[in-house]
Motif scaffolding. Structure first.
Motif, PDB file in Angstrom:
ATOM      1  N   ALA A  75       0.824  -1.206   0.000  1.00  0.00           N
ATOM      2  CA  ALA A  75       0.000   0.000   0.000  1.00  0.00           C
ATOM      3  C   ALA A  75       0.858   1.256   0.000  1.00  0.00           C
ATOM      4  O   ALA A  75       0.433   2.311  -0.488  1.00  0.00           O
ATOM      5  CB  ALA A  75      -0.921   0.001   1.199  1.00  0.00           C
ATOM      6  N   LYS A  76       2.069   1.143   0.545  1.00  0.00           N
ATOM      7  CA  LYS A  76       2.990   2.284   0.596  1.00  0.00           C
ATOM      8  C   LYS A  76       4.094   2.182  -0.450  1.00  0.00           C
ATOM      9  O   LYS A  76       5.007   3.010  -0.474  1.00  0.00           O
ATOM     10  CB  LYS A  76       3.612   2.390   1.985  1.00  0.00           C
ATOM     11  N   ASN A  77       4.048   1.143  -1.276  1.00  0.00           N
ATOM     12  CA  ASN A  77       5.069   0.945  -2.310  1.00  0.00           C
ATOM     13  C   ASN A  77       6.482   0.961  -1.728  1.00  0.00           C
ATOM     14  O   ASN A  77       7.406   1.574  -2.294  1.00  0.00           O
ATOM     15  CB  ASN A  77       4.964   2.017  -3.395  1.00  0.00           C
ATOM     16  N   THR A  78       6.638   0.296  -0.614  1.00  0.00           N
ATOM     17  CA  THR A  78       7.912   0.348   0.109  1.00  0.00           C
ATOM     18  C   THR A  78       8.328  -1.040   0.593  1.00  0.00           C
ATOM     19  O   THR A  78       7.477  -1.813   1.047  1.00  0.00           O
ATOM     20  CB  THR A  78       7.817   1.309   1.301  1.00  0.00           C
ATOM     21  N   VAL A  79       9.625  -1.299   0.495  1.00  0.00           N
ATOM     22  CA  VAL A  79      10.207  -2.502   1.078  1.00  0.00           C
ATOM     23  C   VAL A  79      11.210  -2.053   2.139  1.00  0.00           C
ATOM     24  O   VAL A  79      11.847  -1.001   2.003  1.00  0.00           O
ATOM     25  CB  VAL A  79      10.854  -3.392   0.003  1.00  0.00           C
ATOM     26  N   TYR A  80      11.321  -2.838   3.186  1.00  0.00           N
ATOM     27  CA  TYR A  80      12.149  -2.477   4.330  1.00  0.00           C
ATOM     28  C   TYR A  80      13.190  -3.558   4.604  1.00  0.00           C
ATOM     29  O   TYR A  80      12.991  -4.730   4.289  1.00  0.00           O
ATOM     30  CB  TYR A  80      11.296  -2.311   5.580  1.00  0.00           C
ATOM     31  N   LEU A  81      14.264  -3.140   5.248  1.00  0.00           N
ATOM     32  CA  LEU A  81      15.229  -4.086   5.796  1.00  0.00           C
ATOM     33  C   LEU A  81      15.556  -3.627   7.212  1.00  0.00           C
ATOM     34  O   LEU A  81      16.207  -2.593   7.394  1.00  0.00           O
ATOM     35  CB  LEU A  81      16.499  -4.158   4.952  1.00  0.00           C
ATOM     36  N   GLN A  82      15.064  -4.373   8.176  1.00  0.00           N
ATOM     37  CA  GLN A  82      15.376  -4.094   9.571  1.00  0.00           C
ATOM     38  C   GLN A  82      16.645  -4.853   9.932  1.00  0.00           C
ATOM     39  O   GLN A  82      16.714  -6.073   9.749  1.00  0.00           O
ATOM     40  CB  GLN A  82      14.220  -4.535  10.476  1.00  0.00           C
TER      41      GLN A  82
END
Length: 123
Positions: A75-82
């Motif tokens: 929905a936010k067009n975002t991928v994350y790496l924690q």
């Protein structure tokens, strides 16, 4: 093509944490498998993690599996790496990348790349 922009890098002490973000624009983000890679000075680009279009399937490099977590928000067009418990050897430029369906580990199999964000871990 999808355009990718990473953010969230910086200087962190060993043992600390960072969350990298990769914002996508252009084509439909949810159509892409997303991956995170890193490249340390003088070394080849290294696969870290990949996530399927729905987020239901994830692949990690074994050496980071206990410390790094990939996730995505379509929905936010975002991928994350924690990234947790960072080590000096995690110092590198970190890249996100996108490819058609199918999780892959080879950098050559990704055809959309961000510009990278520097992560520096200090002692």
């Amino acid at each position: 093509q999808v355009q990718l922009v990473e953010s969230g890098g910086g200087l962190v002490q060993a043992g600390g944490s960072l969350r990298l973000s990769c914002a996508a624009s252009g084509r439909t983000f949810s159509n892409y498998v997303m991956g995170w890679f890193r490249q340390a000075a003088g070394k080849e680009r290294e696969f870290l993690a990949a996530i399927s279009r729905s987020g239901g399937t994830i692949d990690y490099l074994d050496s980071v599996k206990s410390r790094f977590t990939i996730s995505r928000d379509n929905a936010k067009n975002t991928v994350y790496l924690q990234m947790e418990s960072l080590k000096l050897e995690d110092t590198a430029v970190y890249y996100c990348a996108g490819r058609p369906p199918g999780l892959r580990r080879g950098a050559a199999e990704y055809d959309n790349w961000g510009q990278g964000t520097q992560v520096t871990v200090s002692s």
